[in-house]
Design an enzyme around this catalytic site. Structure first.
Site, PDB file in Angstrom:
ATOM      1  N   HIS A 152     -33.632 -27.164  71.479  1.00 32.50           N
ATOM      2  CA  HIS A 152     -34.534 -27.210  70.151  1.00 32.50           C
ATOM      3  C   HIS A 152     -35.697 -26.355  70.725  1.00 32.50           C
ATOM      4  O   HIS A 152     -36.057 -25.951  71.674  1.00 32.50           O
ATOM      5  CB  HIS A 152     -34.922 -28.558  69.891  1.00 32.50           C
ATOM      6  CG  HIS A 152     -33.741 -29.294  69.125  1.00 32.50           C
ATOM      7  ND1 HIS A 152     -33.176 -30.109  69.883  1.00 32.50           N
ATOM      8  CD2 HIS A 152     -33.476 -29.364  67.873  1.00 32.50           C
ATOM      9  CE1 HIS A 152     -31.912 -30.643  68.803  1.00 32.50           C
ATOM     10  NE2 HIS A 152     -32.530 -30.008  67.740  1.00 32.50           N
ATOM     11  N   LYS A 156     -40.687 -29.912  69.383  1.00 35.01           N
ATOM     12  CA  LYS A 156     -39.778 -31.272  69.628  1.00 35.01           C
ATOM     13  C   LYS A 156     -40.138 -32.178  70.791  1.00 35.01           C
ATOM     14  O   LYS A 156     -39.983 -31.511  71.714  1.00 35.01           O
ATOM     15  CB  LYS A 156     -38.223 -30.908  69.403  1.00 35.01           C
ATOM     16  CG  LYS A 156     -37.383 -32.066  69.105  1.00 35.01           C
ATOM     17  CD  LYS A 156     -36.302 -31.960  68.772  1.00 35.01           C
ATOM     18  CE  LYS A 156     -35.323 -33.233  68.632  1.00 35.01           C
ATOM     19  NZ  LYS A 156     -35.616 -33.777  67.501  1.00 35.01           N
TER      20      LYS A 156
END
Ligand SMILES: NC(=O)c1ccc[n+]([C@@H]2O[C@H](COP(=O)([O-])OP(=O)(O)OC[C@H]3O[C@@H](n4cnc5c(N)ncnc54)[C@H](OP(=O)(O)O)[C@@H]3O)[C@@H](O)[C@H]2O)c1
Length: 245
Positions: A152, A156
């Site tokens: 990600h 995040k």
């Protein structure tokens, strides 16, 4: 086609001012099978009607206009009132709100005695299919090494991702033990999940790549259109959307 099939399903969107709420409103406008009849956010709306959709504050939920399905992408402290509204009105709920407590999870099960409820941590239809494929592969390959690798964007904070843990739970259901997890945080990656099964001399990889966050809103709208016809109960996304998978 009969007249009933042409009548759009009336949606109440809860969490409307948020990133997901805005995507839901935008994508719902492109469909003729659903119509948003009310949009709720925590704060008082700046405009009472926007793009022909009445806007309300969460405190006004009790007086909501008639609807068929509520679609909730809010925050955990907003969840109880929208579940209570659906239970009181006998209407279906599709929720993607994450971080719910175990008491809120139990409340979903209680409400599902009277209404249809879909809750999923990931509304991507691709991930829904991947989850079932992973469960089956894990059941067929119980002795193989299994790793869930996710990537990600750098903003995040949680790792492994909720979706990686969800895929890991499918592995555990399939073969009785958890996989290993690995997480990468790099650049602006929207979300990639690989489930790898490995044995001497061979590897099987099942991969999902998300390139646009709209997939979650699109999946939730598909679920809302489908759940309106369902009997009371708690539904997972895969069982609702792909009952014959
Ligand atoms: N399941 C999935 O596939 C999926 C995908 C993406 C996100 N999510 C989850 O969906 C939720 C929303 O994400 P987001 O990125 O859209 O968040 P966001 O941009 O912060 O928006 C949150 C929305 O919820 C509203 N809200 C907050 N507290 C509320 C309350 N007590 N009562 C009613 N409404 C309330 C906010 O209203 P105000 O603007 O007035 O504060 C806003 O409209 C999060 O739980 C997120 O983790 C799930």
């Amino acid at each position: 086609m009969n007249d009933t099939a042409k009548t759009p399903i009336r949606l109440l969107v809860h969490g409307a001012s948020g990133r997901m709420g805005q995507a839901l409103l935008r994508l719902a406008r492109e469909r003729d099978d659903v119509r948003v009849v009310a949009a709720y956010s925590r704060s008082q709306p700046a405009q009472r009607v926007k793009d022909e959709v009445p806007q309300f504050a969460a405190a006004e939920l009790g007086g909501a206009p008639d609807f068929d399905v509520a679609v909730d992408f809010s925050l955990p402290d907003g969840f109880d009132p929208v579940l209570a509204l659906c239970a009181a009105r006998g209407k279906a709920l599709v929720s993607g709100t994450t971080g719910l407590s175990s008491a809120q999870n139990a409340a979903i099960n209680d409400a599902a005695a009277g209404i249809a409820v879909v809750w999923a941590a990931n509304y991507s239809l691709g991930v829904a299919v991947l989850t079932e494929l992973v469960r089956r592969a894990a059941a067929a390959l119980p002795g193989w090494d299994c790793d869930v690798v996710e990537a990600h964007h750098t903003r995040k904070l949680d790792a492994p991702s909720g979706t990686a843990l969800h895929l890991g739970a499918a592995v555990a259901i399939g073969r009785g033990s958890e996989p290993h997890y690995a997480s990468l945080r790099a650049g602006d990656i929207v979300g990639e999940h690989t489930v790898q099964f490995a044995a001497p001399g061979e590897r099987l990889e099942l991969i999902h790549r998300a390139s646009n966050r709209d997939i979650f809103a699109r999946g939730a709208l598909e679920a809302a259109a489908r759940v309106a016809q369902q009997a009371p109960g708690r539904y997972g996304l895969a069982e609702l959307m792909f009952p014959n998978l």
